[in-house]
Design a protein around this motif. Sequence first.
Motif, PDB file in Angstrom:
ATOM      1  N   ALA A 116      11.635  -6.048  -1.221  1.00 46.83           N
ATOM      2  CA  ALA A 116      11.271  -4.921  -2.092  1.00 46.83           C
ATOM      3  C   ALA A 116       9.950  -5.244  -2.784  1.00 46.83           C
ATOM      4  N   PHE A 117       9.291  -4.206  -3.295  1.00 46.32           N
ATOM      5  CA  PHE A 117       7.949  -4.404  -3.860  1.00 46.32           C
ATOM      6  C   PHE A 117       7.956  -5.340  -5.057  1.00 46.32           C
ATOM      7  N   LYS A 118       9.111  -5.518  -5.670  1.00 45.17           N
ATOM      8  CA  LYS A 118       9.175  -6.347  -6.869  1.00 45.17           C
ATOM      9  C   LYS A 118       8.791  -7.810  -6.588  1.00 45.17           C
ATOM     10  N   ASP A 151      17.135  -4.440  -7.170  1.00 49.00           N
ATOM     11  CA  ASP A 151      16.018  -5.169  -6.580  1.00 49.00           C
ATOM     12  C   ASP A 151      15.400  -6.220  -7.505  1.00 49.00           C
ATOM     13  N   PRO A 266       7.295   6.050  -6.087  1.00 47.52           N
ATOM     14  CA  PRO A 266       8.721   6.226  -6.377  1.00 47.52           C
ATOM     15  C   PRO A 266       9.060   5.466  -7.656  1.00 47.52           C
ATOM     16  N   THR A 267       9.531   6.180  -8.662  1.00 43.26           N
ATOM     17  CA  THR A 267       9.535   5.619 -10.012  1.00 43.26           C
ATOM     18  C   THR A 267      10.924   5.499 -10.626  1.00 43.26           C
ATOM     19  N   GLY A 268      11.124   4.390 -11.330  1.00 38.93           N
ATOM     20  CA  GLY A 268      12.347   4.172 -12.082  1.00 38.93           C
ATOM     21  C   GLY A 268      11.995   3.830 -13.519  1.00 38.93           C
ATOM     22  N   ASN A 269      11.635   2.562 -13.722  1.00 37.21           N
ATOM     23  CA  ASN A 269      11.295   2.079 -15.056  1.00 37.21           C
ATOM     24  C   ASN A 269       9.835   2.332 -15.426  1.00 37.21           C
ATOM     25  N   GLY A 271       7.148   1.054 -14.215  1.00 37.12           N
ATOM     26  CA  GLY A 271       6.255  -0.098 -14.190  1.00 37.12           C
ATOM     27  C   GLY A 271       5.222   0.003 -13.080  1.00 37.12           C
ATOM     28  N   SER A 321      17.619   2.061  -6.979  1.00 41.48           N
ATOM     29  CA  SER A 321      16.662   1.337  -7.829  1.00 41.48           C
ATOM     30  C   SER A 321      15.874   2.289  -8.721  1.00 41.48           C
ATOM     31  N   MET A 322      16.084   3.578  -8.507  1.00 47.50           N
ATOM     32  CA  MET A 322      15.418   4.567  -9.359  1.00 47.50           C
ATOM     33  C   MET A 322      16.430   5.330 -10.213  1.00 47.50           C
ATOM     34  N   THR A 424       8.434   1.095  -1.332  1.00 48.68           N
ATOM     35  CA  THR A 424       8.896   0.023  -2.222  1.00 48.68           C
ATOM     36  C   THR A 424      10.029  -0.826  -1.655  1.00 48.68           C
ATOM     37  N   ALA A 425      10.637  -0.403  -0.561  1.00 46.14           N
ATOM     38  CA  ALA A 425      11.704  -1.241   0.007  1.00 46.14           C
ATOM     39  C   ALA A 425      11.738  -1.110   1.519  1.00 46.14           C
TER      40      ALA A 425
HETATM   41  C1  LIG Z   1      12.255  -1.072  -8.844  1.00 43.79           C
HETATM   42  C2  LIG Z   1      12.101  -0.144  -7.724  1.00 43.79           C
HETATM   43  C3  LIG Z   1      11.505   1.109  -7.903  1.00 43.79           C
HETATM   44  C4  LIG Z   1      11.050   1.603  -9.253  1.00 43.79           C
HETATM   45  O1  LIG Z   1       9.934   0.903  -9.758  1.00 43.79           O
HETATM   46  P1  LIG Z   1       9.587   0.988 -11.303  1.00 43.79           P
HETATM   47  O2  LIG Z   1       8.457   0.031 -11.496  1.00 43.79           O
HETATM   48  O3  LIG Z   1      10.818   0.575 -12.042  1.00 43.79           O
HETATM   49  O4  LIG Z   1       9.211   2.389 -11.589  1.00 43.79           O
HETATM   50  C5  LIG Z   1      11.357   1.900  -6.783  1.00 43.79           C
HETATM   51  N1  LIG Z   1      11.791   1.514  -5.567  1.00 43.79           N
HETATM   52  C6  LIG Z   1      12.367   0.320  -5.375  1.00 43.79           C
HETATM   53  C7  LIG Z   1      12.846  -0.040  -4.019  1.00 43.79           C
HETATM   54  C8  LIG Z   1      12.540  -0.553  -6.434  1.00 43.79           C
HETATM   55  O5  LIG Z   1      13.105  -1.741  -6.230  1.00 43.79           O
END
Ligand SMILES: *Cc1c(COP(=O)(O)O)cnc(C)c1O
Length: 498
Positions: A116-118, A151, A266-269, A271, A321-322, A424-425
């Motif tokens: 994953a992008f993290k 993730d 694609p957004t969750g937190n 960041g 993750s979102m 992102t994944a």
């Molecule tokens: C964490 C994550 C997101 C969201 O990213 P944010 O920085 O939290 O907005 C999107 N897609 C995947 C697969 C993630 O792991």
Amino acid sequence: MLYLSTRNNKISKKPSEAVLEGIAKDGGLYMPKSFDDCAFPMEKLEKMSNKDISATVISLLFAGDQMLKNENGEFWGAYELVSKAYDGKFDNEDFAPLEKVNDAYVMELYHGPTCAFKDVALQLLPQLMSAAKKSTGMKDEIVILTATSGDTGSAALSGFSGVDGVKIIVFYPRKGISAVQERQMVSVDGKNTCVCSVGGNFDDAQSGVKNIFANLTLPKGVKLSSANSINIGRLAPQVAYYFKAYRDLLLNGEIKMGDKVNFVVPTGNFGDILAGYFAKKMGLSVGKLVCASNANKVLTDFFENGVYNKNRSFFITNSPSMDILISSNLERLLYLTCGDEKCADYMAKLKENGEYKLEKSELEKIKSEFEAGFTSEDETIKTIKDVYEKHGYLMDTHTAVAWSVYEKWVKESGNSDKTVVLSTASPYKFSNSVMNALGKEYDNEFDALNKLNAYTGAKIPGSLINIEKKAVFHNATVEKDEMLDFVDKMVNKKVWND
Ligand SMILES: *Cc1c(COP(=O)(O)O)cnc(C)c1O
């Protein structure tokens, strides 16, 4: 460079201190005092390597801090940290390759150790922390405390496992993460790692972690820190790939220097997309930043009417993750838009009532730079199938949310600038959903992974091969009101046996 709390500008820290603390004492997030001295040398971009770009971004954002000095006392230590973080860790030499899909580009950020992008941020954060510890002479043991919607946990465990002087505790919601994600975490065998599930959703886990930061009394010689994207050391590494995408588009002749490029995230937190905004502040020619949400569309509503309201139903979706109702990093955008006092006020309202409303002028300012949209579960599934059948490109559910928002947005806005959709994944991290989308049968999630490979022929990332056979090392579980006690016990325990 100094870092200030988003809730009180009088709280100011050096970058290394901000990285070690994670979150400010008043609950605010650290932000650069100003972006004035952070101009990226765009004239050099085309000739820069990926590592040059990452090191330059870090050097600008953390300018002058001792932690970036190497053994010869030169400030080019940033390059060494980046090398330690990334060399040999990504299964693709290019850590963020661009793939052309129809008229847009997909930036694949998932070629790291946990797919994953993290990984981009969480391979570098431990290096930054360890350098910050050394440069400040800090002797305390750092315990990283993290809530994950899936993730972050595995990426953080991968980055921190085995790092000296740092331990890590990861909490994840018992429901709402995939079996692959869970196995990636509970199979990490590191003496400095602890993984625990929580009865509740991601926001419960995240609130629990925030509560621990505020209320836990620590034994002497132990400090808490965070690997969540509220840590500025986590955000900064992500800024690099926006510049990197722009460089690739320059090199392949898609754009000329100065052309605007849009990014759909694609957004969750908040960041990842905020890192794009940092890139813009540092001089990158960014058109629109498009914030893509799933059915938990609190951000889409916010960008539309300026009301942030978390009092709503929470959905567990196929892009888990979102699945977030409190996007922590939005606070940093608020701070840039309306300053520390207003920001503190909005955050207090969010805490008390679960809601706040921007003033019209503030919303307009934000709307001039951001767009937002959301995608339903059905649309997400349909997008995966359509893109695979029409363009031969396989994407995961999170990327599909962004792709669908991208298509709708372009149609509506008529925007014709080049657009990069962030992926992102890996599709293999969410194989069951991807198989469902393609209309294929499977027995369980691990079986889905293998059948997805058999059906599409797409390569399985090395770390996911035979994941179901990996031994389980962690089985702790608590209810959400037991998290503080759990951490209290762990920080008082010298040796972790699990
Ligand atoms: C964490 C994550 C997101 C969201 O990213 P944010 O920085 O939290 O907005 C999107 N897609 C995947 C697969 C993630 O792991």
